[in-house]
Enzyme design. Structure first.
Site, PDB file in Angstrom:
ATOM      1  N   ASP A   1       0.831  -1.200   0.000  1.00 14.93           N
ATOM      2  CA  ASP A   1       0.000   0.000   0.000  1.00 14.93           C
ATOM      3  C   ASP A   1       0.875   1.265   0.000  1.00 14.93           C
ATOM      4  O   ASP A   1       0.554   2.252  -0.653  1.00 14.93           O
ATOM      5  CB  ASP A   1      -0.936  -0.007   1.213  1.00 14.93           C
ATOM      6  CG  ASP A   1      -1.998   1.065   1.074  1.00 14.93           C
ATOM      7  OD1 ASP A   1      -2.704   1.052   0.050  1.00 14.93           O
ATOM      8  OD2 ASP A   1      -2.095   1.927   1.963  1.00 14.93           O
TER       9      ASP A   1
ATOM     10  N   LYS B   1       1.361   4.334  -3.013  1.00 13.38           N
ATOM     11  CA  LYS B   1       1.398   5.787  -2.826  1.00 13.38           C
ATOM     12  C   LYS B   1       2.703   6.360  -3.381  1.00 13.38           C
ATOM     13  O   LYS B   1       2.714   7.432  -3.983  1.00 13.38           O
ATOM     14  CB  LYS B   1       1.210   6.127  -1.347  1.00 13.38           C
ATOM     15  CG  LYS B   1      -0.206   5.770  -0.882  1.00 13.38           C
ATOM     16  CD  LYS B   1      -0.384   5.859   0.617  1.00 13.38           C
ATOM     17  CE  LYS B   1      -1.800   5.409   0.995  1.00 13.38           C
ATOM     18  NZ  LYS B   1      -1.983   5.294   2.449  1.00 13.38           N
TER      19      LYS B   1
END
Lengths: 360, 360
Positions: B221, B225
């Site tokens: 995750d 980003k």
């Protein structure tokens, strides 16, 4: 497409240090802006307090470079004042930008005129925003066409963030921050063991202070920024309503700048004691602005040394925003909050917001 | 005035937790938006993976409230898929907003369709931005009509700030940050003396982790980003080009989620040792993303305990931006980087940017 604009005229007031750095960025970026946004930026006028350059169809890059380089061969015209500037403004489209990087308190009328006719304005000039309430009210209807990001924290995204929070329905509960790089530097030096007077003199030598350091030590500049933030939160107050505690006693106000500098060492022992008391509780000293619903206050405070404000180093600025949505943990923005380059870049970023609006 | 729009239609994909919180803000704020900007927001469609509601002239507040409250009396229609959604989109003006708060990887086509026809899109759905390069390229021409602020740091103004810096001619040299509240929490707990397994289990119990905590501990995750930021800087890379070092060894990948949880204590001594080694040098451990011109990397790092990243507490996110203009002192933005309310508010702030554009 109707309504889409392919050029944007600017009249630029106050080509000082920030203004010239802005013009430099503009010359560098305008090709890119035209290719990305399809908008040609036209600098129609550059206005100083006493003289001006104007060409409805745009000053040439060569002329703008001469302004930047203070070329003495540049033939400025004498300006007979405000009314004349308004006349110049009438030569360019209403959907233009009046850009104020001056330090004058006489531009408010021109800005209001520009906004009222449906134009945009960008200012780095704090004076326009701290004027008396009656004046300030005139700006209220134009929150969406008036940009002043750099008046607090220079290039840091302070105003736009608070604005976005409010307009998306958040309730700001407290804004707390350090907005003076000069005072930040001075209290960082104190922490390193420097006496107050030594820190003030060092700041002056590095060019961090105004010629008379009391202009910084009075806290007035911080109070101005606190006022801008307070009004952004919808508070109807003036500078005189802000509790501002200066860093020198009343009786030192009447001294000349030189006298003050030669006597500032009298304050050393007081600050030394206050700092060592603070350090015993793992606290340190910072000059802090606090804005809540009920108060706006700027003063020297004891703050946790390991906290966000206490750990601030040197000339950095910080803003802590607590709101209904950012309650347990605030939103924090931190970094250099002054300086010619970052301020000019912030002014340019405000101009970009207008360009994005116009190219839609 | 030509080009000025007095209403704005929205089709909303994915009314999950963030989506419903967004709709709640919308219902609260739409009157204010209409009075400030003169634009009426019309929610024409709400689309779930399997069913939808649609009314060209706008769903009623009552219907929207039923969506928010999961009212079972609401009569959803079955959706026969993407093509059907495109047909619905054709019923509303091009200058509308397709808003994606889903977690689907199947919305890219719809978003591209909306952007290509001259409309706007807002997403909190990271999946749309991490798709393969070939897909991602299709978004490139639409940097000014495609808004995805909440995909990094939720409501923190990360994307808009980096965008402003780039477009005002700054050169970003390094972005460094912590973008996982979950991993931030875990390493804050370790600092307080908790074993790694205890911290992971506590995070799971507090609802900070995915059902299988390895989805967080893998760093994927954070890598997503980092990918979004890298692409914002103009780098042509995909997820597979990002060096991502997970927080568990290769051999624990093949375990079931339950097996992993019952064996995670095997990692305790390793992390304990690594942390105590770090602490001896006044450092601590943080899971950090680094994006520079030459590398994009996410991994656990030893960082100064008193520094901005080392002093980050619990689930806060932080981003440090170093650039040509913010060189000696970086710009730092910090605060809660996840959460339903702040994400929904960030989505609404993106919508506001579009509204500001349209009311010009």
């Amino acid at each position: 497409m109707p309504g889409v604009q392919s050029s944007l005229n600017i009249i630029h007031l106050g080509p000082g240090n920030v203004g010239k750095a802005f013009l430099r960025i503009l010359l560098e970026q305008k090709k890119l802006i035209q290719s990305v946004f399809g908008i040609k930026i036209i600098v129609s006028g550059i206005v100083r307090s006493d003289k001006y350059l104007f060409s409805r169809d745009g000053l040439s890059d060569k002329e703008i470079k001469k302004v930047i380089n203070k070329d003495e061969n540049l033939r400025w015209l004498n300006t007979p004042g405000q009314t004349h500037i308004k006349q110049l403004m009438r030569f360019i489209p209403k959907k233009s930008v009046l850009l104020d990087t001056s330090a004058s308190d006489k531009t408010v009328d021109l800005l209001i005129y520009q906004l009222e006719r449906g134009g945009f304005a960008v200012v780095s000039n704090k004076k326009t925003l701290i004027s008396e309430l009656s004046d300030r009210k005139k700006f209220n209807p134009f929150q969406q066409s008036f940009f002043y990001e750099t008046t607090v924290g220079a290039g840091l995204p302070v105003i736009s963030t608070v604005k976005d929070m409010i307009e998306s329905g958040d309730k700001i509960e407290e804004i707390e921050g350090c907005f003076s790089g000069t005072l930040g530097f001075i209290f960082s030096e104190l922490e390193k063991g420097s006496p107050f007077s030594g820190a003030v003199l060092a700041a002056k030598e590095l060019g961090y202070t105004e010629p008379d350091p009391r202009d910084d030590l009075s806290g007035i500049d911080v109070a101005r920024k606190a006022l801008i933030l307070s009004r952004l939160l919808g508070k109807r107050i003036s500078l005189k309503n802000i509790k501002t505690i200066p860093l020198y006693p009343e009786e030192m106000k009447r001294l000349s700048a030189d006298e003050f500098l030669s006597q500032v060492h009298r304050l050393d022992s007081g600050y030394k004691k206050r700092l060592s008391n603070a350090l015993r509780e793992r606290k340190t000293l910072r000059y802090v602005a606090v804005v809540t619903k009920n108060k706006t206050e700027v003063s020297l405070k004891e703050v946790q040394i390991s906290g966000d404000i206490g750990s601030l180093k040197g000339p950095d600025n910080i803003i802590k925003i607590r709101s209904e949505r950012y309650k347990a943990n605030p939103m924090i923005i931190k970094g250099p909050g002054a300086g010619i380059e970052v301020t000019a870049a912030g002014v340019f970023a405000d101009l970009l917001k207008i360009i994005r609006i116009l190219r839609a």
